[in-house]
Write a protein that holds these residues in place. Structure first.
Motif, short mmCIF file in Angstrom:
data_model
loop_
_atom_site.label_atom_id
_atom_site.label_comp_id
_atom_site.label_asym_id
_atom_site.label_seq_id
_atom_site.Cartn_x
_atom_site.Cartn_y
_atom_site.Cartn_z
N ARG A 119 -30.08 -1.46 66.55
CA ARG A 119 -28.66 -1.28 66.85
C ARG A 119 -28.33 0.18 67.12
O ARG A 119 -27.32 0.50 67.76
N PRO A 150 -29.67 1.80 71.39
CA PRO A 150 -28.91 1.74 72.64
C PRO A 150 -27.86 2.84 72.79
O PRO A 150 -27.55 3.25 73.92
N ASP A 151 -27.32 3.33 71.68
CA ASP A 151 -26.31 4.38 71.73
C ASP A 151 -26.90 5.78 71.63
O ASP A 151 -26.15 6.76 71.67
N LYS A 209 -24.95 -9.25 69.16
CA LYS A 209 -25.74 -9.41 70.38
C LYS A 209 -26.71 -8.25 70.52
O LYS A 209 -26.39 -7.11 70.21
N VAL A 210 -27.92 -8.54 70.99
CA VAL A 210 -28.91 -7.49 71.22
C VAL A 210 -28.52 -6.72 72.47
O VAL A 210 -28.34 -7.29 73.55
N ARG A 211 -28.37 -5.40 72.31
CA ARG A 211 -28.02 -4.54 73.44
C ARG A 211 -29.26 -3.78 73.91
O ARG A 211 -30.15 -3.49 73.13
N SER A 212 -29.30 -3.45 75.17
CA SER A 212 -30.46 -2.79 75.75
C SER A 212 -30.45 -1.29 75.48
O SER A 212 -29.42 -0.64 75.53
N ILE A 269 -34.15 -5.66 73.87
CA ILE A 269 -33.85 -4.26 73.57
C ILE A 269 -34.33 -3.33 74.67
O ILE A 269 -33.81 -2.24 74.86
#
Length: 264
Positions: A121, A124-125, A184-187, A227
């Motif tokens: 998590r 992605p950021d 939700k899985v974020r890339s 991911i």
């Protein structure tokens, strides 16, 4: 220049010590020398585990890499959290650790169980810092829903106890006071990533519900593949949940491969 001098010149933390991040004392351990162009490996243990749990993995990896680990708030020798934590709170601490242990260098996050969910998590950021990811039996992105549906409220005996205990943990009744939520899985883009899932079905102790729980867990591991566009699924055929203890050679090889790919 000696290794000690190199570390001093870099101004990076070496050994095990407590550092202040956002007013909190965080226990951090770093070993190995910085390598040209190679990212720093940051290890994240699972819930209820401190950095000592990954000491063997860190020692092996540090032979050819700079490797760091830390106790999240509520774990090991770090401070207790002031109150309930969110994933954003754990991310602030992780950012502070990366700033101190990596400096201007990129990092590869290698994480187990809940540590894997935290890393996935976070990445992605923080694409500027995180250039590689290894998730070792990471907590499923739908773990709350999985336990709620996998073991019905009508269950009795040990299965009912597992359901209640797990939901209590998810609500923040855990050492880190972290509220665990589905998401939700974020890339994280195109970074090299490996998702290692356990191969020994240790949930068979619950014959009525074990197969469903194992199926949901495996589905969650496949979901983590989103991911990155360069993610790879690996099955640790001889391992239960603690892959880096059951099959340390697989964990080391995978982390080294991802780190080398990230360096390129």
């Amino acid at each position: 220049m000696t290794s000690v001098a190199r570390k001093a010149a870099d101004g990076l933390l070496s050994g095990t010590r407590k550092i202040k991040i956002d007013g909190r004392s965080v226990n951090v351990s770093c070993s190995g020398n910085p390598m040209n162009r190679k990212p720093v490996i940051v290890l994240l243990p699972g819930l209820g585990d401190g950095l000592e749990k990954m000491a063997g993995l860190q020692k092996t990896l540090s032979e050819n890499n700079r490797v760091c680990s830390y106790d999240r708030l509520g774990e090991g020798a770090s401070d207790q959290p002031d109150g309930p934590q969110t994933f954003a709170d754990t991310g602030k601490i992780l950012t502070g650790v990366i700033d101190r242990v990596a400096g201007h260098r990129p990092v590869v996050l290698a994480a187990h169980s809940l540590g894997g969910m935290i890393a996935a998590r976070y990445a992605p950021d923080h694409r500027r810092e995180v250039k590689g990811l290894v998730l070792m039996d990471a907590t499923s992105p739908t773990s709350v829903a999985d336990i709620s549906s996998g073991i019905p409220e009508s269950a009795t005996g040990p299965a009912a106890e597992l359901r209640e205990q797990t939901l209590q943990v998810d609500q923040g009744n855990n050492p880190e006071k972290l509220i665990i939520t589905d998401g939700k899985v974020r890339s994280a883009g195109n970074i090299p990533a490996a998702v290692i899932q356990h191969g020994k079905k240790y949930l068979a102790a619950f014959p009525e519900y074990g197969p469903r729980l194992e199926e949901d867990w495996a589905k969650g591991q496949r979901e983590w593949l989103a991911i990155s566009r360069r993610s790879k699924l690996i099955t640790a055929t001889s391992s239960e949940h603690y892959i880096y203890l059951d099959q340390p050679e697989l964990a080391v090889k995978t982390i080294q491969r991802v780190t080398s790919q990230a360096a390129r």
